[in-house]
Design a protein around this motif. Structure first.
Motif, PDB file in Angstrom:
ATOM      1  N   LEU A 134       6.683  -0.537 -14.874  1.00  0.00           N
ATOM      2  CA  LEU A 134       6.253  -1.465 -13.827  1.00  0.00           C
ATOM      3  C   LEU A 134       6.392  -2.895 -14.336  1.00  0.00           C
ATOM      4  O   LEU A 134       5.817  -3.259 -15.366  1.00  0.00           O
ATOM      5  CB  LEU A 134       4.801  -1.182 -13.437  1.00  0.00           C
ATOM      6  CG  LEU A 134       4.223  -2.030 -12.297  1.00  0.00           C
ATOM      7  CD1 LEU A 134       4.989  -1.782 -11.003  1.00  0.00           C
ATOM      8  CD2 LEU A 134       2.742  -1.731 -12.115  1.00  0.00           C
ATOM      9  N   THR A 176       0.826  -1.206   0.000  1.00  0.00           N
ATOM     10  CA  THR A 176       0.000   0.000   0.000  1.00  0.00           C
ATOM     11  C   THR A 176       0.860   1.255   0.000  1.00  0.00           C
ATOM     12  O   THR A 176       2.076   1.192   0.191  1.00  0.00           O
ATOM     13  CB  THR A 176      -0.905   0.037   1.239  1.00  0.00           C
ATOM     14  OG1 THR A 176      -0.071   0.207   2.422  1.00  0.00           O
ATOM     15  CG2 THR A 176      -1.711  -1.252   1.379  1.00  0.00           C
ATOM     16  N   GLU A 177       0.196   2.395  -0.187  1.00  0.00           N
ATOM     17  CA  GLU A 177       0.884   3.687  -0.126  1.00  0.00           C
ATOM     18  C   GLU A 177       1.542   3.883   1.233  1.00  0.00           C
ATOM     19  O   GLU A 177       2.669   4.384   1.330  1.00  0.00           O
ATOM     20  CB  GLU A 177      -0.131   4.793  -0.396  1.00  0.00           C
ATOM     21  CG  GLU A 177       0.441   6.197  -0.310  1.00  0.00           C
ATOM     22  CD  GLU A 177      -0.629   7.264  -0.509  1.00  0.00           C
ATOM     23  OE1 GLU A 177      -0.399   8.415  -0.097  1.00  0.00           O
ATOM     24  OE2 GLU A 177      -1.698   6.934  -1.069  1.00  0.00           O
ATOM     25  N   ARG A 216       7.490  13.959  -9.503  1.00  0.00           N
ATOM     26  CA  ARG A 216       6.601  15.071  -9.869  1.00  0.00           C
ATOM     27  C   ARG A 216       6.797  16.267  -8.953  1.00  0.00           C
ATOM     28  O   ARG A 216       6.866  17.412  -9.410  1.00  0.00           O
ATOM     29  CB  ARG A 216       5.141  14.616  -9.825  1.00  0.00           C
ATOM     30  CG  ARG A 216       4.683  13.803 -11.026  1.00  0.00           C
ATOM     31  CD  ARG A 216       3.173  13.680 -11.042  1.00  0.00           C
ATOM     32  NE  ARG A 216       2.655  13.035  -9.841  1.00  0.00           N
ATOM     33  CZ  ARG A 216       2.487  11.721  -9.712  1.00  0.00           C
ATOM     34  NH1 ARG A 216       2.813  10.907 -10.694  1.00  0.00           N
ATOM     35  NH2 ARG A 216       2.010  11.215  -8.594  1.00  0.00           N
ATOM     36  N   PRO A 242       4.074  -2.001  -7.424  1.00  0.00           N
ATOM     37  CA  PRO A 242       3.255  -0.834  -7.777  1.00  0.00           C
ATOM     38  C   PRO A 242       3.287   0.286  -6.739  1.00  0.00           C
ATOM     39  O   PRO A 242       3.295   1.466  -7.101  1.00  0.00           O
ATOM     40  CB  PRO A 242       1.838  -1.414  -7.904  1.00  0.00           C
ATOM     41  CG  PRO A 242       2.026  -2.876  -8.086  1.00  0.00           C
ATOM     42  CD  PRO A 242       3.266  -3.227  -7.330  1.00  0.00           C
ATOM     43  N   ALA A 243       3.310  -0.081  -5.452  1.00  0.00           N
ATOM     44  CA  ALA A 243       3.299   0.939  -4.399  1.00  0.00           C
ATOM     45  C   ALA A 243       4.593   1.744  -4.395  1.00  0.00           C
ATOM     46  O   ALA A 243       4.579   2.974  -4.233  1.00  0.00           O
ATOM     47  CB  ALA A 243       3.081   0.281  -3.032  1.00  0.00           C
ATOM     48  N   MET A 256       7.139   7.999  -8.537  1.00  0.00           N
ATOM     49  CA  MET A 256       6.554   8.943  -9.484  1.00  0.00           C
ATOM     50  C   MET A 256       6.108  10.218  -8.779  1.00  0.00           C
ATOM     51  O   MET A 256       6.251  11.322  -9.305  1.00  0.00           O
ATOM     52  CB  MET A 256       5.386   8.296 -10.217  1.00  0.00           C
ATOM     53  CG  MET A 256       5.764   7.100 -11.081  1.00  0.00           C
ATOM     54  SD  MET A 256       6.981   7.492 -12.372  1.00  0.00           S
ATOM     55  CE  MET A 256       6.007   8.585 -13.428  1.00  0.00           C
ATOM     56  N   GLU A 257       5.585  10.055  -7.560  1.00  0.00           N
ATOM     57  CA  GLU A 257       5.157  11.221  -6.779  1.00  0.00           C
ATOM     58  C   GLU A 257       6.348  12.086  -6.389  1.00  0.00           C
ATOM     59  O   GLU A 257       6.307  13.322  -6.500  1.00  0.00           O
ATOM     60  CB  GLU A 257       4.415  10.744  -5.524  1.00  0.00           C
ATOM     61  CG  GLU A 257       3.752  11.857  -4.735  1.00  0.00           C
ATOM     62  CD  GLU A 257       2.926  11.324  -3.583  1.00  0.00           C
ATOM     63  OE1 GLU A 257       2.531  12.143  -2.735  1.00  0.00           O
ATOM     64  OE2 GLU A 257       2.707  10.101  -3.516  1.00  0.00           O
ATOM     65  N   TYR A 303       9.380   5.215 -15.755  1.00  0.00           N
ATOM     66  CA  TYR A 303       9.359   4.121 -14.789  1.00  0.00           C
ATOM     67  C   TYR A 303       8.450   3.013 -15.300  1.00  0.00           C
ATOM     68  O   TYR A 303       7.237   3.169 -15.367  1.00  0.00           O
ATOM     69  CB  TYR A 303       8.868   4.634 -13.433  1.00  0.00           C
ATOM     70  CG  TYR A 303       9.210   3.774 -12.247  1.00  0.00           C
ATOM     71  CD1 TYR A 303       9.009   2.398 -12.255  1.00  0.00           C
ATOM     72  CD2 TYR A 303       9.729   4.347 -11.083  1.00  0.00           C
ATOM     73  CE1 TYR A 303       9.329   1.618 -11.159  1.00  0.00           C
ATOM     74  CE2 TYR A 303      10.048   3.573  -9.977  1.00  0.00           C
ATOM     75  CZ  TYR A 303       9.841   2.209 -10.016  1.00  0.00           C
ATOM     76  OH  TYR A 303      10.148   1.435  -8.920  1.00  0.00           O
ATOM     77  N   ARG A 315       6.608   2.115  -7.007  1.00  0.00           N
ATOM     78  CA  ARG A 315       6.618   2.905  -8.239  1.00  0.00           C
ATOM     79  C   ARG A 315       5.780   4.168  -8.068  1.00  0.00           C
ATOM     80  O   ARG A 315       6.190   5.265  -8.485  1.00  0.00           O
ATOM     81  CB  ARG A 315       6.075   2.101  -9.422  1.00  0.00           C
ATOM     82  CG  ARG A 315       6.053   2.912 -10.725  1.00  0.00           C
ATOM     83  CD  ARG A 315       5.357   2.162 -11.850  1.00  0.00           C
ATOM     84  NE  ARG A 315       5.388   2.935 -13.099  1.00  0.00           N
ATOM     85  CZ  ARG A 315       4.530   3.900 -13.398  1.00  0.00           C
ATOM     86  NH1 ARG A 315       3.559   4.225 -12.542  1.00  0.00           N
ATOM     87  NH2 ARG A 315       4.640   4.553 -14.547  1.00  0.00           N
ATOM     88  N   ALA A 316       4.609   4.034  -7.452  1.00  0.00           N
ATOM     89  CA  ALA A 316       3.734   5.189  -7.248  1.00  0.00           C
ATOM     90  C   ALA A 316       4.434   6.255  -6.405  1.00  0.00           C
ATOM     91  O   ALA A 316       4.336   7.459  -6.692  1.00  0.00           O
ATOM     92  CB  ALA A 316       2.426   4.755  -6.596  1.00  0.00           C
ATOM     93  N   LEU A 317       5.145   5.824  -5.366  1.00  0.00           N
ATOM     94  CA  LEU A 317       5.867   6.778  -4.526  1.00  0.00           C
ATOM     95  C   LEU A 317       6.984   7.453  -5.304  1.00  0.00           C
ATOM     96  O   LEU A 317       7.186   8.667  -5.201  1.00  0.00           O
ATOM     97  CB  LEU A 317       6.431   6.070  -3.291  1.00  0.00           C
ATOM     98  CG  LEU A 317       7.250   6.954  -2.343  1.00  0.00           C
ATOM     99  CD1 LEU A 317       6.431   8.134  -1.832  1.00  0.00           C
ATOM    100  CD2 LEU A 317       7.788   6.128  -1.177  1.00  0.00           C
TER     101      LEU A 317
END
Length: 326
Positions: free
Chosen positions: A138, A48-49, A128, A117-118, A124-125, A136, A120-122
């Motif tokens: 996945l 998770t995030e 940004r 995925p979690a 990308m954040e 990136y 990668r999401a961090l």
């Protein structure tokens, strides 16, 4: 030399994500993730995030410090190396990418691969919020690397320990195939991490690579078990870092081992300090890995010039000249 401490922009961004999050919960998540990593489970518990944030807050500072120390050693021997592109295999939250970006102003292209995925999401954040453009992908790095573009610098940080022997060999081979110039691999500074680096080193040398650091040669490692090669990098802990790790000391010493190899022969290659120098009333003794093997280099106090030089030496330092040995 680039500072081993996590850049302020990353520290601030991560800390801002912690607003409204229970520190107790984050600490528990961090502890669970750390135990899984130590047992060889990799990033399987980061789903998770909140998991990704807890991991980054607890582990990113130390991992970043180890990567920076490895890149500093590379740059000391190859100050002219100016990569324009990099490929980060098993990038996680982008720790090695951020370290490379700090170390090399020349970098303009950043490609990252990871299956989580979690994380990668961090990443990308973080990219940004800090005006950095990254690509990136996945997916499993051992598979996705086949479709990645070649890069001047290819790096794998705290990654190959998560792979089977077969997958590890496949990834190392693919990294070499994608490297226009240089590969850097960083691993935990344990006997097992050292062995993984030795295996990758032998594989890459067979493929035609030349060692940049830490070794002063391409020959077999002269160390004999139970001795093993590793280094230590001190980093400062932030208040949040201390809270999540239930730590009292304002600093942490990260033990790591690394390998940097190049397509071109490297000369000269310095000797390397393999342990903290020992100072007595009469001399300083330094354990050195040299092109001729491991020696105990001694600087007698009466030899003022050499003694003064040895007083500046630290564990992991490159030594382009050394004194007599015993």
């Amino acid at each position: 030399m680039t500072s081993p401490d996590l850049p302020a922009y990353l520290t601030a961004t991560l800390a801002s994500r912690l607003q409204g999050v229970s520190r107790t919960d984050a600490a528990q998540r961090s502890d669970t993730i750390s135990k899984t990593y130590r047992s060889g489970g990799g990033s399987t518990t980061i789903r998770t995030e909140s998991d990704a944030l807890a991991y980054a807050l607890a582990r990113m500072p130390a991992t970043y410090a180890a990567v920076i120390a490895s890149l500093n050693a590379l740059q000391e021997i190859r100050p002219d190396f100016a990569p324009a592109s990099m490929l980060d295999c098993g990038a996680g939250p982008g720790t090695a990418t951020w370290a490379c970006a700090e170390a090399f102003d020349s970098l303009a292209s950043f490609t990252l691969l990871d299956a989580n995925p979690a994380l990668r999401a961090l990443a990308m954040e973080l990219a940004r919020e800090n005006d950095r453009s990254i690509a990136y992908t996945l997916g499993d790095a051992t598979a996705k690397i086949a479709d990645a573009a070649s890069a001047d610098l290819v790096i794998a940080s705290y990654v190959i320990n998560e792979l089977t022997d077969t997958a590890r060999e496949r990834l190392v081979a693919a990294m070499w195939a994608k490297a226009n110039d240089t590969i850097v691999i960083v691993e935990p500074g344990t006997p097992a991490g050292y062995q993984r680096i030795l295996d990758a080193r032998a594989q890459l040398i067979r493929a035609g690579a030349h060692v940049i650091a830490p070794c002063p040669h391409d020959d077999a490692c002269p160390l004999v078990k139970p001795d093993w090669c590793h280094f230590s990098q001190r980093l400062q802990r932030s208040r949040v870092h201390k809270q999540l790790k239930s730590a009292e000391l304002p600093y942490e010493d990260e033990k790591f081992i690394y390998l940097a190899v190049s397509r071109a022969p490297i000369a000269p290659r310095p000797s390397r300090v393999l342990a903290q120098p020992v100072t007595t009333k009469i001399a300083i003794t330094t354990k050195l890995c040299t092109k001729d093997g491991v020696i105990a280099a001694v600087a007698p106090k009466r030899d003022k010039a050499t003694y003064a030089k040895f007083r500046k030496l630290d564990w992991g330092d490159a030594v382009f000249e050394h004194s007599s040995s015993e």
